[in-house]
Design a protein around this motif. Structure first.
Motif, PDB file in Angstrom:
ATOM      1  N   GLU A  82      29.649  -6.440-184.418  1.00  0.00           N
ATOM      2  CA  GLU A  82      29.336  -7.166-183.246  1.00  0.00           C
ATOM      3  C   GLU A  82      29.067  -8.648-183.423  1.00  0.00           C
ATOM      4  N   ASP A  83      28.122  -8.866-184.495  1.00  0.00           N
ATOM      5  CA  ASP A  83      27.995 -10.352-184.873  1.00  0.00           C
ATOM      6  C   ASP A  83      28.942 -10.888-185.269  1.00  0.00           C
ATOM      7  N   GLN A  84      30.112 -10.330-185.965  1.00  0.00           N
ATOM      8  CA  GLN A  84      31.138 -11.219-186.408  1.00  0.00           C
ATOM      9  C   GLN A  84      31.864 -11.681-185.269  1.00  0.00           C
ATOM     10  N   GLU A  85      32.227 -10.731-184.183  1.00  0.00           N
ATOM     11  CA  GLU A  85      32.874 -10.792-183.312  1.00  0.00           C
ATOM     12  C   GLU A  85      32.127 -12.110-182.203  1.00  0.00           C
ATOM     13  N   ARG A  86      30.752 -12.120-182.194  1.00  0.00           N
ATOM     14  CA  ARG A  86      30.218 -13.187-181.441  1.00  0.00           C
ATOM     15  C   ARG A  86      30.654 -14.797-181.947  1.00  0.00           C
ATOM     16  N   VAL A  87      30.506 -14.653-183.288  1.00  0.00           N
ATOM     17  CA  VAL A  87      30.496 -15.915-184.070  1.00  0.00           C
ATOM     18  C   VAL A  87      31.973 -16.289-183.765  1.00  0.00           C
ATOM     19  N   ALA A  88      33.072 -15.273-183.717  1.00  0.00           N
ATOM     20  CA  ALA A  88      34.336 -15.585-183.655  1.00  0.00           C
ATOM     21  C   ALA A  88      34.785 -16.077-182.394  1.00  0.00           C
ATOM     22  N   ARG A  89      34.128 -15.811-181.229  1.00  0.00           N
ATOM     23  CA  ARG A  89      34.310 -16.125-179.833  1.00  0.00           C
ATOM     24  C   ARG A  89      33.883 -17.379-179.922  1.00  0.00           C
ATOM     25  N   HIS A  90      32.590 -17.755-180.366  1.00  0.00           N
ATOM     26  CA  HIS A  90      32.002 -18.944-180.382  1.00  0.00           C
ATOM     27  C   HIS A  90      32.988 -20.167-181.089  1.00  0.00           C
ATOM     28  N   ALA A  91      33.411 -19.606-181.953  1.00  0.00           N
ATOM     29  CA  ALA A  91      34.175 -20.534-183.088  1.00  0.00           C
ATOM     30  C   ALA A  91      35.701 -20.861-182.359  1.00  0.00           C
ATOM     31  N   ALA A  92      36.258 -19.791-181.689  1.00  0.00           N
ATOM     32  CA  ALA A  92      37.449 -20.154-180.893  1.00  0.00           C
ATOM     33  C   ALA A  92      37.202 -21.029-179.871  1.00  0.00           C
ATOM     34  N   GLY A  93      36.067 -21.029-179.173  1.00  0.00           N
ATOM     35  CA  GLY A  93      35.805 -21.854-178.387  1.00  0.00           C
ATOM     36  C   GLY A  93      35.703 -23.368-178.506  1.00  0.00           C
ATOM     37  N   LEU A  94      35.651 -23.662-179.748  1.00  0.00           N
ATOM     38  CA  LEU A  94      35.708 -24.814-180.358  1.00  0.00           C
ATOM     39  C   LEU A  94      37.334 -25.539-180.493  1.00  0.00           C
ATOM     40  N   VAL A  95      38.214 -24.619-180.165  1.00  0.00           N
ATOM     41  CA  VAL A  95      39.532 -24.934-180.511  1.00  0.00           C
ATOM     42  C   VAL A  95      40.289 -25.416-179.322  1.00  0.00           C
ATOM     43  N   GLY A  96      40.820 -26.568-179.488  1.00  0.00           N
ATOM     44  CA  GLY A  96      41.677 -27.095-178.386  1.00  0.00           C
ATOM     45  C   GLY A  96      42.848 -26.417-178.218  1.00  0.00           C
ATOM     46  N   CYS A  97      43.698 -26.307-177.078  1.00  0.00           N
ATOM     47  CA  CYS A  97      44.753 -25.700-176.838  1.00  0.00           C
ATOM     48  C   CYS A  97      45.967 -25.770-177.708  1.00  0.00           C
ATOM     49  N   ARG A  98      45.875 -27.055-178.218  1.00  0.00           N
ATOM     50  CA  ARG A  98      47.168 -27.686-178.784  1.00  0.00           C
ATOM     51  C   ARG A  98      46.771 -27.900-180.510  1.00  0.00           C
ATOM     52  N   ASP A  99      45.559 -27.483-180.763  1.00  0.00           N
ATOM     53  CA  ASP A  99      45.261 -27.736-182.299  1.00  0.00           C
ATOM     54  C   ASP A  99      46.046 -27.194-183.279  1.00  0.00           C
ATOM     55  N   THR A 100      45.856 -27.902-184.470  1.00  0.00           N
ATOM     56  CA  THR A 100      46.278 -27.044-185.650  1.00  0.00           C
ATOM     57  C   THR A 100      45.219 -26.470-186.210  1.00  0.00           C
ATOM     58  N   ILE A 101      44.889 -25.384-186.619  1.00  0.00           N
ATOM     59  CA  ILE A 101      43.565 -24.794-187.155  1.00  0.00           C
ATOM     60  C   ILE A 101      44.073 -23.781-188.450  1.00  0.00           C
ATOM     61  N   VAL A 102      43.274 -23.583-189.325  1.00  0.00           N
ATOM     62  CA  VAL A 102      43.240 -22.890-190.642  1.00  0.00           C
ATOM     63  C   VAL A 102      42.152 -21.830-190.455  1.00  0.00           C
ATOM     64  N   LEU A 103      42.799 -20.577-190.823  1.00  0.00           N
ATOM     65  CA  LEU A 103      41.840 -19.563-190.730  1.00  0.00           C
ATOM     66  C   LEU A 103      41.880 -19.034-192.105  1.00  0.00           C
ATOM     67  N   ASP A 104      40.601 -18.775-192.564  1.00  0.00           N
ATOM     68  CA  ASP A 104      40.265 -18.021-193.819  1.00  0.00           C
ATOM     69  C   ASP A 104      40.535 -16.883-193.954  1.00  0.00           C
TER      70      ASP A 104
END
Length: 259
Positions: A82-104
């Motif tokens: 659950e902790d990982q999912e919370r962090v992931a949701r917050h991180a995804a909220g920082l992404v613009g809809c047309r951004d290029t991102i890198v996932l580790d």
């Protein structure tokens, strides 16, 4: 003492095939027939039955795990806390809809891939095989696979081929999820993975640490980068005092994902 022989019954053979595929990734029909001491026709029958259950994918000359099994083999559901999912949701909220991102690589990268909103139509770069599997099945937008030598322990690609693939790319944000973090920097479990992560840091405008408390309590041998390469951090709770102070010195105030 006599070594145990190969599994004889069909259920035992198929269980053995699945277990071995989770370790090696691909098995040829010929190798399976030799190791299990049965005919190639018997092996093909086993593989067809496993494919019918959605657990195996037949490829030329043999079989690999189906995408769903790849994801489960790499990162069991119990690892997606659950902790990982919370962090992931917050991180995804920082992404613009047309951004290029890198996932580790690692469970966090997969969790962020799953958390990207339906409105995301940008581009994802990743060397994580489970993240690639999820993104190509379930998400819109472009996906760039950073292939190379496969590292089973992380279900990710590493090595010179992966690093060469990174060299000509550019990204807005790299969500880095190291194995360990302390006041001196970010760490990986292997030099090969740390080397790829350094290249990914180099191509990103912003480098966001995504981590749960486990990363603050774990040690790992291979330095990725010092903390001053970070531009932000998202955690499930406040880091230990010494680490929080060190992050503050480089201008990073950790964001604690809400419950």
């Amino acid at each position: 003492m006599t070594a145990p022989g190969p599994p004889r019954g069909a259920p035992e053979r198929r269980a053995w095939i699945l277990t071995t595929l989770r370790t090696v990734g691909f098995l040829s029909v010929a190798d399976l027939a030799r190791q299990l001491r049965v005919s190639q026709m018997t092996i093909r029958r086993d593989l067809h039955d496993l494919q019918a259950t959605g657990r195996v994918r037949l490829v030329h000359g043999g079989a690999s795990l189906a995408p769903r099994e790849l994801r489960l083999a790499a990162f069991p559901e119990t690892e997606h806390t659950e902790d990982q999912e919370r962090v992931a949701r917050h991180a995804a909220g920082l992404v613009g809809c047309r951004d290029t991102i890198v996932l580790d690589a690692g469970p966090m990268g997969v969790a962020i891939a799953r958390a990207l909103p339906p409105s995301f139509t940008g581009c994802v770069l990743t060397h994580s095989l489970p993240a690639l599997s999820l993104l190509t099945r379930e998400r819109a937008g472009r996906v760039v696979a950073l292939g190379g030598e496969f590292l089973p322990a992380r279900s990710a690609f590493v090595g010179p081929t992966t690093e060469a693939a990174v060299a000509r790319l550019r990204a807005r944000t790299f969500f880095v999820s190291p194995s360990a973090v302390d006041s001196r920097g970010l760490y990986a479990q292997s030099p090969a993975e740390a080397s790829v992560q350094r290249r990914l840091v180099d191509i990103a405008d912003e480098v966001v640490l995504v981590a749960t408390q486990e990363a603050f309590e774990t040690s790992a041998p291979a330095l990725i980068e010092p903390l001053d390469r970070l531009t932000a951090a998202v955690c499930d709770r406040r880091p230990p005092a010494g680490l929080e102070t060190a992050l503050g010195r480089v201008g990073v105030v950790p964001r604690v994902a809400g419950r």
